[in-house]
Scaffold this motif. Sequence first.
Motif, PDB file in Angstrom:
ATOM      1  N   ARG A 377      21.160   1.716  -7.486  1.00  0.00           N
ATOM      2  CA  ARG A 377      21.425   0.667  -6.496  1.00  0.00           C
ATOM      3  C   ARG A 377      20.124   0.177  -5.872  1.00  0.00           C
ATOM      4  O   ARG A 377      19.230   0.954  -5.559  1.00  0.00           O
ATOM      5  N   TRP A 378      20.051  -1.141  -5.674  1.00  0.00           N
ATOM      6  CA  TRP A 378      18.846  -1.728  -5.098  1.00  0.00           C
ATOM      7  C   TRP A 378      18.881  -1.657  -3.589  1.00  0.00           C
ATOM      8  O   TRP A 378      19.914  -1.888  -2.954  1.00  0.00           O
ATOM      9  N   THR A 379      17.782  -1.290  -2.986  1.00  0.00           N
ATOM     10  CA  THR A 379      17.609  -1.374  -1.539  1.00  0.00           C
ATOM     11  C   THR A 379      16.348  -2.162  -1.273  1.00  0.00           C
ATOM     12  O   THR A 379      15.378  -2.103  -2.039  1.00  0.00           O
ATOM     13  N   PRO A 380      16.314  -2.924  -0.191  1.00  0.00           N
ATOM     14  CA  PRO A 380      15.167  -3.796   0.078  1.00  0.00           C
ATOM     15  C   PRO A 380      13.887  -2.999   0.279  1.00  0.00           C
ATOM     16  O   PRO A 380      13.907  -1.889   0.822  1.00  0.00           O
ATOM     17  N   PRO A 381      12.739  -3.544  -0.172  1.00  0.00           N
ATOM     18  CA  PRO A 381      11.455  -2.903   0.135  1.00  0.00           C
ATOM     19  C   PRO A 381      11.266  -2.821   1.638  1.00  0.00           C
ATOM     20  O   PRO A 381      11.725  -3.693   2.384  1.00  0.00           O
ATOM     21  N   ALA A 382      10.598  -1.794   2.088  1.00  0.00           N
ATOM     22  CA  ALA A 382      10.384  -1.605   3.524  1.00  0.00           C
ATOM     23  C   ALA A 382       9.473  -2.684   4.085  1.00  0.00           C
ATOM     24  O   ALA A 382       8.646  -3.261   3.368  1.00  0.00           O
ATOM     25  N   ALA A 383       9.624  -2.967   5.367  1.00  0.00           N
ATOM     26  CA  ALA A 383       8.779  -3.960   6.020  1.00  0.00           C
ATOM     27  C   ALA A 383       7.315  -3.507   5.952  1.00  0.00           C
ATOM     28  O   ALA A 383       7.004  -2.313   6.009  1.00  0.00           O
ATOM     29  N   THR A 384       6.427  -4.471   5.821  1.00  0.00           N
ATOM     30  CA  THR A 384       4.988  -4.168   5.709  1.00  0.00           C
ATOM     31  C   THR A 384       4.229  -4.587   6.948  1.00  0.00           C
ATOM     32  O   THR A 384       3.053  -4.279   7.096  1.00  0.00           O
ATOM     33  N   VAL A 385       4.878  -5.340   7.850  1.00  0.00           N
ATOM     34  CA  VAL A 385       4.227  -5.774   9.082  1.00  0.00           C
ATOM     35  C   VAL A 385       5.107  -5.328  10.243  1.00  0.00           C
ATOM     36  O   VAL A 385       6.292  -5.635  10.275  1.00  0.00           O
ATOM     37  N   SER A 386       4.543  -4.595  11.162  1.00  0.00           N
ATOM     38  CA  SER A 386       5.331  -4.093  12.296  1.00  0.00           C
ATOM     39  C   SER A 386       5.435  -5.162  13.357  1.00  0.00           C
ATOM     40  O   SER A 386       4.638  -6.085  13.421  1.00  0.00           O
TER      41      SER A 386
END
Length: 386
Positions: A377-386
Amino acid sequence: MTRTEASMDALRQAGDELADATVATLFERGQVGTFNTLMRYVSTAGAPLPDGLPDVAREYLEATRVPPPWVDWSEMEKARLFFIDNNVHISTALSFASMPACYVVPHVAKLLSASHGLNYPSKRMAETGQFTVYLMQPDAFEAGSRFIPAAQKVRLLHASIRHHLARENQWDSAALGVPICQEDMIGGQMFFSLLVLDSLHRLGIHMTQEGAEAYYYAWRVVGAMLGVDQDAVPKTLDEARQFLDLYMVRHMGPSEDGAHLTRQLIDLYEEVVPGTFFDPIVSALIRYLVGDTCADWLDVPHTPWDTVVKAVPHLLGVLETLEDRSPLGAWALDRLGHLTTVLELSSLTRGRVMHYAIPEQLKKDYGVSNAVPRTRRWTPPAATVS
């Protein structure tokens, strides 16, 4: 591909040389009206070009009539099947997440407000929906398809907006970059690909890694057809996440144009939804998919449905279970998705075909301020900018 502010700044000063040169010549020679009139009859790939078509337009159409040589057709077929399986969800994400995301970038909202045609959300949404449906047809890149002519015309439409703003000296390119620049075109590509996948994930739709990657790949092909510099385009979903995060942090914010366009969008879909009882679900879906901060910037109203809509992922989960366990259920849901998409598109187009014509003038009051198999199952890549 590591993104930096400097690399993004460079993309802000780049347009689309081929389309820009074509449009400039058409305007210089007073041939835009002739082009628009004759191109209404060119709606399928491989159709003979009409007599009287300006030479510069003929040369442009010849140069852009085939997809890039690097296209992996097996990936495109996976993307098409992914679209068929999720068409109603993708339509929902395009309408209630991708378009509002465009509006939350102030200079993009100003651009969309600048054109007479784009001032009407039904036309904009119809063009987007029709373009996506054309893309996902089995023969999208073959003779007789409608996708390639649509892509050719959209590319010229973008160039014409750049031409108008530059000619009228109403755009601060030093501060804002070239209108519909490479950075904005890639940003738009992210809105219609990665952000759609994010929205499907938020809605609880089961997507495989393979399906998500294929869908993103299809929009990379679209970007190439629309004149996007492929050396600058993120190649993977992780790179796409980095680009989209940085793009939004650089540019998103509130604006009068964004709020106005969002109000038009909400009004449009409230007309499409039968009756009035379910009207608030339009605002609730936008708020759920784009988040409270962006929704507040766009003046999306709070409604009693804000809480109810959070149950949508659970309902969709039940429907997906039915789809998985019953071939008849899968067939019925696929047909329902297809019919829903067709109904939505027919409501937006009022039964007409969108021709993506070059606007011969912009609004007089535009002014731009600086403001597949279910495996992994695909999950979105984590955020790279806080």
